[in-house]
Design a protein around this motif. Structure first.
Motif, PDB file in Angstrom:
ATOM      1  N   ASN A 296       0.848  -1.194   0.000  1.00  0.00           N
ATOM      2  CA  ASN A 296       0.000   0.000   0.000  1.00  0.00           C
ATOM      3  C   ASN A 296       0.884   1.245   0.000  1.00  0.00           C
ATOM      4  O   ASN A 296       1.880   1.307   0.735  1.00  0.00           O
ATOM      5  N   TYR A 297       0.488   2.224  -0.805  1.00  0.00           N
ATOM      6  CA  TYR A 297       1.214   3.488  -0.834  1.00  0.00           C
ATOM      7  C   TYR A 297       0.242   4.640  -0.562  1.00  0.00           C
ATOM      8  O   TYR A 297      -0.853   4.654  -1.101  1.00  0.00           O
ATOM      9  N   PRO A 298       0.647   5.579   0.305  1.00  0.00           N
ATOM     10  CA  PRO A 298       1.924   5.670   1.008  1.00  0.00           C
ATOM     11  C   PRO A 298       1.958   4.907   2.340  1.00  0.00           C
ATOM     12  O   PRO A 298       2.962   4.962   3.060  1.00  0.00           O
ATOM     13  N   GLN A 299       0.880   4.224   2.678  1.00  0.00           N
ATOM     14  CA  GLN A 299       0.709   3.622   3.998  1.00  0.00           C
ATOM     15  C   GLN A 299       1.907   2.819   4.462  1.00  0.00           C
ATOM     16  O   GLN A 299       2.358   2.952   5.606  1.00  0.00           O
ATOM     17  N   HIS A 300       2.444   1.969   3.612  1.00  0.00           N
ATOM     18  CA  HIS A 300       3.517   1.062   4.031  1.00  0.00           C
ATOM     19  C   HIS A 300       4.909   1.681   3.934  1.00  0.00           C
ATOM     20  O   HIS A 300       5.882   1.044   4.346  1.00  0.00           O
ATOM     21  N   PHE A 301       5.001   2.916   3.435  1.00  0.00           N
ATOM     22  CA  PHE A 301       6.320   3.469   3.164  1.00  0.00           C
ATOM     23  C   PHE A 301       6.600   4.778   3.891  1.00  0.00           C
ATOM     24  O   PHE A 301       7.588   4.894   4.614  1.00  0.00           O
ATOM     25  N   VAL A 302       5.757   5.766   3.717  1.00  0.00           N
ATOM     26  CA  VAL A 302       6.105   7.115   4.147  1.00  0.00           C
ATOM     27  C   VAL A 302       6.221   7.226   5.663  1.00  0.00           C
ATOM     28  O   VAL A 302       7.223   7.718   6.186  1.00  0.00           O
TER      29      VAL A 302
ATOM     30  N   THR B 166      12.065   2.220   2.452  1.00  0.00           N
ATOM     31  CA  THR B 166      12.505   2.530   1.096  1.00  0.00           C
ATOM     32  C   THR B 166      12.257   1.335   0.182  1.00  0.00           C
ATOM     33  O   THR B 166      12.059   0.206   0.636  1.00  0.00           O
ATOM     34  N   ALA B 167      12.306   1.609  -1.113  1.00  0.00           N
ATOM     35  CA  ALA B 167      12.160   0.524  -2.084  1.00  0.00           C
ATOM     36  C   ALA B 167      13.286  -0.488  -1.925  1.00  0.00           C
ATOM     37  O   ALA B 167      13.066  -1.703  -2.035  1.00  0.00           O
ATOM     38  N   GLU B 168      14.476  -0.004  -1.636  1.00  0.00           N
ATOM     39  CA  GLU B 168      15.624  -0.901  -1.484  1.00  0.00           C
ATOM     40  C   GLU B 168      15.429  -1.856  -0.299  1.00  0.00           C
ATOM     41  O   GLU B 168      15.685  -3.063  -0.404  1.00  0.00           O
TER      42      GLU B 168
ATOM     43  N   GLU C 249       3.488   9.233  -7.535  1.00  0.00           N
ATOM     44  CA  GLU C 249       4.560   8.720  -6.668  1.00  0.00           C
ATOM     45  C   GLU C 249       4.376   7.228  -6.418  1.00  0.00           C
ATOM     46  O   GLU C 249       5.345   6.457  -6.413  1.00  0.00           O
ATOM     47  N   GLY C 250       3.114   6.813  -6.189  1.00  0.00           N
ATOM     48  CA  GLY C 250       2.849   5.389  -5.998  1.00  0.00           C
ATOM     49  C   GLY C 250       3.245   4.570  -7.205  1.00  0.00           C
ATOM     50  O   GLY C 250       3.767   3.453  -7.075  1.00  0.00           O
ATOM     51  N   GLY C 251       3.014   5.121  -8.394  1.00  0.00           N
ATOM     52  CA  GLY C 251       3.439   4.434  -9.612  1.00  0.00           C
ATOM     53  C   GLY C 251       4.943   4.312  -9.696  1.00  0.00           C
ATOM     54  O   GLY C 251       5.470   3.271 -10.131  1.00  0.00           O
ATOM     55  N   ALA C 252       5.649   5.360  -9.285  1.00  0.00           N
ATOM     56  CA  ALA C 252       7.113   5.299  -9.277  1.00  0.00           C
ATOM     57  C   ALA C 252       7.603   4.241  -8.300  1.00  0.00           C
ATOM     58  O   ALA C 252       8.571   3.514  -8.580  1.00  0.00           O
ATOM     59  N   MET C 253       6.936   4.117  -7.154  1.00  0.00           N
ATOM     60  CA  MET C 253       7.312   3.077  -6.197  1.00  0.00           C
ATOM     61  C   MET C 253       7.060   1.691  -6.781  1.00  0.00           C
ATOM     62  O   MET C 253       7.871   0.769  -6.620  1.00  0.00           O
ATOM     63  N   ALA C 254       5.933   1.530  -7.473  1.00  0.00           N
ATOM     64  CA  ALA C 254       5.636   0.244  -8.104  1.00  0.00           C
ATOM     65  C   ALA C 254       6.745  -0.146  -9.072  1.00  0.00           C
ATOM     66  O   ALA C 254       7.215  -1.301  -9.080  1.00  0.00           O
TER      67      ALA C 254
END
Length: 380
Positions: A104-110, A115-117, A163-168
């Motif tokens: 889930n974005y941004p829930q699981h990240f921000v 980070t994606a890494e 931004e969510g698309g970039a994370m995907a």
């Protein structure tokens, strides 16, 4: 297989049965056409075209399985690991047959600074990969995300989705799923429906154009506790949205529970969308007014679930199968494993019925013939 199948029905092997023959280390198929063949090669996890533990693409089953990551926060009495996003990834890594994770974005990240890494490292350690990123909009967008009357907030919602698309793409996921709890209305005479619709079209165009190599899908839902009427509340509205957005990477994600809430037959919804069905969320429910139960797949509507598998096969669905269930009282790992077994069994059942003549009966609209076919083959 073709000469060992008993009964008066056509005996050509299904794809799953043929796949079992192609796996030399598998236990031979029993030839019992009345049992539930879950499509697994017993005693082997290294068949050609498949992976080891943690990979769902084994024994000829064509699709990968994902499951709701937040479910791993339930029944922590059964889990000794961390209760955070990376801990949930690790817990999903223990699910037999699971292949992908949707974040889930941004829930699981921000909020957590993930980070994606770091997510990719956790996925690798769990033997999994990213399937999709799903948008989750906060209460900041209570008046709407893509439909917000405040242009600044609307632009922020679109930017957040991009931004969510970039994370995907950073995670190697193939799809961005957009569901908004806020894009709709509660009262008559509250919203301008035409303006809200046009804003939704323009927003999706912007997201699709920002990521032309990424599948972007709307997850429609007729009603929610936050929005009693969603602006894209049915498969018909979703299909119209895809047409008006007019981008080749725009499609739809179906949630079985949302179909039930909308009074839809999920199989018919799949048939209507064809190759614009980018994702599907599997669950079940009792169809009580306005309720989304999130029960285990096929636990309430088993024939409906089988027909859904049939139409996924018939339309050539290419996405993954995502278990969007709410195992608040059950062991979420065991519950997910049950869902995977259930899907494989229903998938095999649909193939057996097609082999036995289901297509011809559908062409005649022969309801009784279909029921007798299922009855006679032990599939009812």
């Amino acid at each position: 297989v073709a000469v060992s199948q008993l009964g008066a029905f056509p005996s050509l092997p299904t794809r799953l049965q043929a796949g079992g023959l192609a796996c030399p280390t598998a236990t031979p198929w029993s030839g019992d056409s009345g049992g539930e063949d879950d499509g697994t090669c017993i005693g082997s996890s290294t068949c050609a075209g498949g992976g080891g533990e943690g990979s769902s693409n084994v024994a000829g089953f064509p699709l990968k399985f994902g499951s709701r990551l937040n479910s791993m926060a339930d029944r922590l009495d059964l889990w000794g690991g961390a209760n955070d996003v990376l801990g949930w990834v690790s817990r999903q890594g223990t699910v037999k047959g699971l292949g992908v994770i949707d974040f889930n974005y941004p829930q699981h990240f921000v909020a957590s600074g993930l980070t994606a890494e770091a997510a990719l490292k956790a996925l690798g350690a769990a033997g999994l990969e990213a399937g999709a990123v799903q948008m989750r909009f906060s209460e900041e967008f209570r008046a709407g995300a893509f439909t917000n009357p405040d242009d600044a907030l609307r632009r922020r919602a679109v930017a957040l989705t991009i931004e969510g698309g970039a994370m995907a793409q950073a995670l190697g996921a193939k799809e961005l799923v957009v569901w908004s709890a806020w894009d709709g209305y509660d009262y008559s005479a509250q919203a301008d429906y035409v303006v809200a619709w046009n804003k939704t079209v323009l927003a999706f165009r912007a997201v699709c154009d920002a990521h032309p190599d990424l599948k972007v899908s709307v997850e429609y839902k007729p009603t929610d506790e936050n929005t009693r009427f969603y602006i894209v509340g049915s498969v018909g509205a979703a299909k119209l949205l895809v047409k008006e957005v007019g981008r080749s990477n725009m499609g739809v994600t179906i949630d079985v529970g949302h179909c039930l809430m909308a009074g839809e037959n999920p199989a018919q919804s799949v048939a209507m969308l064809g190759d614009r069905l980018f994702g599907i969320h599997l669950n079940d429910g009792h169809s009580r007014l306005g309720a989304e139960d999130g029960l285990m797949f096929g636990s309430v509507h088993s024939v409906m679930a089988m027909e859904l598998m049939y139409w996924l096969q018939k339309t050539g669905y290419q996405g993954h199968l995502y278990m969007d269930t709410f195992p608040q009282n059950e062991d979420p790992v065991r519950e997910c494993e049950f869902n995977i077994r259930r899907v494989k069994a229903l998938w095999a059942r649909a193939e057996r019925l097609r082999t036995a003549g289901l297509d011809a009966l559908l062409a005649k609209h022969d309801a009784l013939g279909v029921l007798e076919l299922m009855e006679g083959s032990g599939e009812l």
